[in-house]
Design a protein around this motif. Structure first.
Motif, PDB file in Angstrom:
ATOM      1  N   LEU A 123       0.829  -1.206   0.000  1.00  0.00           N
ATOM      2  CA  LEU A 123       0.000   0.000   0.000  1.00  0.00           C
ATOM      3  C   LEU A 123       0.865   1.258   0.000  1.00  0.00           C
ATOM      4  O   LEU A 123       0.563   2.237  -0.702  1.00  0.00           O
ATOM      5  CB  LEU A 123      -0.918  -0.006   1.223  1.00  0.00           C
ATOM      6  CG  LEU A 123      -2.044  -1.043   1.215  1.00  0.00           C
ATOM      7  CD1 LEU A 123      -2.786  -1.045   2.544  1.00  0.00           C
ATOM      8  CD2 LEU A 123      -3.012  -0.768   0.056  1.00  0.00           C
ATOM      9  N   ILE A 124       1.953   1.259   0.786  1.00  0.00           N
ATOM     10  CA  ILE A 124       2.856   2.413   0.836  1.00  0.00           C
ATOM     11  C   ILE A 124       3.489   2.657  -0.520  1.00  0.00           C
ATOM     12  O   ILE A 124       3.531   3.808  -1.024  1.00  0.00           O
ATOM     13  CB  ILE A 124       3.957   2.194   1.897  1.00  0.00           C
ATOM     14  CG1 ILE A 124       3.357   2.206   3.311  1.00  0.00           C
ATOM     15  CG2 ILE A 124       5.054   3.246   1.787  1.00  0.00           C
ATOM     16  CD1 ILE A 124       2.781   3.536   3.729  1.00  0.00           C
ATOM     17  N   ILE A 125       3.991   1.589  -1.154  1.00  0.00           N
ATOM     18  CA  ILE A 125       4.646   1.723  -2.468  1.00  0.00           C
ATOM     19  C   ILE A 125       3.635   2.186  -3.521  1.00  0.00           C
ATOM     20  O   ILE A 125       3.925   3.072  -4.349  1.00  0.00           O
ATOM     21  CB  ILE A 125       5.299   0.377  -2.867  1.00  0.00           C
ATOM     22  CG1 ILE A 125       6.477   0.068  -1.927  1.00  0.00           C
ATOM     23  CG2 ILE A 125       5.781   0.416  -4.319  1.00  0.00           C
ATOM     24  CD1 ILE A 125       6.963  -1.362  -1.999  1.00  0.00           C
ATOM     25  N   GLY A 126       2.446   1.575  -3.490  1.00  0.00           N
ATOM     26  CA  GLY A 126       1.411   1.971  -4.448  1.00  0.00           C
ATOM     27  C   GLY A 126       1.010   3.436  -4.263  1.00  0.00           C
ATOM     28  O   GLY A 126       0.816   4.171  -5.251  1.00  0.00           O
ATOM     29  N   PHE A 127       0.900   3.867  -2.991  1.00  0.00           N
ATOM     30  CA  PHE A 127       0.554   5.261  -2.720  1.00  0.00           C
ATOM     31  C   PHE A 127       1.626   6.215  -3.259  1.00  0.00           C
ATOM     32  O   PHE A 127       1.306   7.257  -3.854  1.00  0.00           O
ATOM     33  CB  PHE A 127       0.386   5.450  -1.212  1.00  0.00           C
ATOM     34  CG  PHE A 127       0.181   6.880  -0.805  1.00  0.00           C
ATOM     35  CD1 PHE A 127      -1.037   7.512  -1.021  1.00  0.00           C
ATOM     36  CD2 PHE A 127       1.225   7.612  -0.239  1.00  0.00           C
ATOM     37  CE1 PHE A 127      -1.226   8.839  -0.656  1.00  0.00           C
ATOM     38  CE2 PHE A 127       1.046   8.934   0.127  1.00  0.00           C
ATOM     39  CZ  PHE A 127      -0.177   9.557  -0.077  1.00  0.00           C
ATOM     40  N   LEU A 128       2.898   5.893  -3.073  1.00  0.00           N
ATOM     41  CA  LEU A 128       3.994   6.742  -3.582  1.00  0.00           C
ATOM     42  C   LEU A 128       3.951   6.853  -5.101  1.00  0.00           C
ATOM     43  O   LEU A 128       4.121   7.944  -5.668  1.00  0.00           O
ATOM     44  CB  LEU A 128       5.344   6.181  -3.124  1.00  0.00           C
ATOM     45  CG  LEU A 128       5.678   6.339  -1.633  1.00  0.00           C
ATOM     46  CD1 LEU A 128       6.976   5.608  -1.306  1.00  0.00           C
ATOM     47  CD2 LEU A 128       5.810   7.823  -1.260  1.00  0.00           C
ATOM     48  N   ILE A 129       3.732   5.710  -5.763  1.00  0.00           N
ATOM     49  CA  ILE A 129       3.680   5.737  -7.238  1.00  0.00           C
ATOM     50  C   ILE A 129       2.527   6.610  -7.723  1.00  0.00           C
ATOM     51  O   ILE A 129       2.697   7.465  -8.634  1.00  0.00           O
ATOM     52  CB  ILE A 129       3.538   4.295  -7.785  1.00  0.00           C
ATOM     53  CG1 ILE A 129       4.831   3.501  -7.521  1.00  0.00           C
ATOM     54  CG2 ILE A 129       3.240   4.321  -9.299  1.00  0.00           C
ATOM     55  CD1 ILE A 129       4.723   2.029  -7.870  1.00  0.00           C
ATOM     56  N   LEU A 130       1.373   6.433  -7.127  1.00  0.00           N
ATOM     57  CA  LEU A 130       0.208   7.217  -7.554  1.00  0.00           C
ATOM     58  C   LEU A 130       0.372   8.695  -7.235  1.00  0.00           C
ATOM     59  O   LEU A 130      -0.020   9.566  -8.034  1.00  0.00           O
ATOM     60  CB  LEU A 130      -1.058   6.678  -6.869  1.00  0.00           C
ATOM     61  CG  LEU A 130      -1.516   5.278  -7.314  1.00  0.00           C
ATOM     62  CD1 LEU A 130      -2.701   4.816  -6.484  1.00  0.00           C
ATOM     63  CD2 LEU A 130      -1.870   5.280  -8.812  1.00  0.00           C
ATOM     64  N   MET A 131       0.973   9.001  -6.094  1.00  0.00           N
ATOM     65  CA  MET A 131       1.166  10.395  -5.714  1.00  0.00           C
ATOM     66  C   MET A 131       2.122  11.093  -6.673  1.00  0.00           C
ATOM     67  O   MET A 131       1.868  12.216  -7.142  1.00  0.00           O
ATOM     68  CB  MET A 131       1.711  10.469  -4.286  1.00  0.00           C
ATOM     69  CG  MET A 131       1.849  11.915  -3.770  1.00  0.00           C
ATOM     70  SD  MET A 131       2.669  11.996  -2.169  1.00  0.00           S
ATOM     71  CE  MET A 131       4.348  11.559  -2.639  1.00  0.00           C
TER      72      MET A 131
END
Length: 367
Positions: free
Chosen positions: A14-22
């Protein structure tokens, strides 16, 4: 609260996915005129790639870099015009994302493999250390047993020597006792005491014989013995001494015969040594209880309980060692003789006590 309910892998995904999307959102939301900001955003894409690679190794680095490329391509094509020459650096950057993801993943995978190897080695070393500790404890136990055996060997030689010296006076005493028994009537108080003396001289002679035959490992005669009757006989013999110390001795057995397969003289030795040991621990009076019980597995159990001064629990491991004593005038042989007889017959013995509290000596007889 929400993070506590997630397992570690899901949390990092979730953290990695959030960084990519941000970061992707910043690219799409920022005007292409602000070149310097887009350069920063492009560099920021390395962060989720590195995190994914170190957390999930090659699979994580490769997968995250491919997702970033898939998200970044529409931004380059539609917002930067899609011209290959004009956007050359951006297409190269995508290839670099892929390379970094692969390299970081491989390095993380290698590091994880090395760490696992170190962990396995550490676990093997810990197991080896524990085995070494167990072996060291066994060696120490064997050394203790050898020292005890050496002490018992010296004690056996001394006992054999003393037995030879005692045997001759015993023969004389035996002769005198026969004369006394003939002179007194077969009934009456004096006759009863003469019979007790006669029986005890005979028992002492048997004890001497036991010590003399100890070195030859002669098998003692074992038969069915009523431990309750033997206990009463021993208590009768020692009761006068106990009364002088204001000690009361009680025998607690069921009315039925309490039969054990043993040598009668050895049972008497156990009881006498146990009671004398208890009397020595009660200079100011008290109570001794001889209790017989039948366990659920049909084995018989004898408990000698006294209300003496007791001893510290950390001494329990030493209490049966030859010559070990907590008394100033003790010999340290009473309990060691009990332990020798118990081991010889393959019975079990244990002693439980606390300082200034009652002491319980328990002997469990095998079937």
């Amino acid at each position: 609260m929400f993070g506590e309910k997630l397992d570690s892998d899901t949390f990092w995904k979730l953290i990695i996915g959030f960084l990519i999307l941000m970061i992707a959102y910043l690219h799409y939301a920022t005007s292409t005129d602000l070149h310097y900001l887009h350069e920063i955003y492009r560099a920021l894409f390395f962060l989720p790639i590195i995190l994914a690679a170190f957390r999930f190794q090659l699979r994580g680095g490769l997968f995250s870099s491919l997702i970033i490329i898939a998200i970044y391509i529409p931004h380059v094509v539609f917002q930067w015009g899609g011209d290959l020459f004009y956007n050359f650096s951006r297409f190269v950057q995508m290839i670099v994302y892929l390379i970094v993801g692969i390299v970081a993943g491989v390095l993380a995978q290698r590091e994880r493999r090395e760490r696992d190897n170190y962990q396995r080695t550490a676990e093997e070393l810990e197991k080896s250390y524990k085995k070494l500790q167990i072996q060291s404890a066994k060696v120490a136990e064997i050394e203790d047993k050898l020292r005890d055996a050496e002490k018992l060997s010296v004690l056996g030689e001394l006992a054999a020597s003393l037995a030879h010296e005692v045997r001759n006076p015993l023969t004389s005493i035996w002769g005198v006792m026969e004369i006394l028994r003939d002179e007194y009537e077969t009934t009456g108080k004096k006759s009863e005491f003469v019979d007790v003396l006669f029986k005890e001289v005979n028992r002492l002679n048997q004890v001497v014989e036991n010590y003399l035959t100890l070195a030859r490992k002669t098998d003692l005669l074992r038969q069915s013995c009523d431990l309750a009757e033997i206990s009463k006989s021993v208590v009768f013999m020692l009761n006068h001494r106990a009364k002088k110390q204001h000690v009361k001795i009680n025998v607690d057995f069921s009315p039925q015969p309490f039969l054990v397969t043993a040598n009668e003289n050895q049972l008497q030795q156990i009881l006498i040594n146990a009671i004398l040991n208890s009397l020595a621990a009660m200079p100011d009076g008290g109570e001794i209880v001889l209790k017989g019980e039948i366990l659920k597995d049909k084995r018989k159990e004898l408990s000698i309980i006294d209300t003496g001064v007791g001893f510290s629990p950390d001494l329990a491991a030493k209490i049966f060692k030859p010559f070990f004593t907590t008394k100033k005038d003790g010999t340290g042989l009473g309990l060691s003789i009990i332990k020798r007889i118990v081991d010889e017959n393959h019975w079990d013995v244990k002693i439980e006590s606390e300082k200034n509290k009652e002491t319980t000596l328990t002997i469990t007889f095998s079937e």
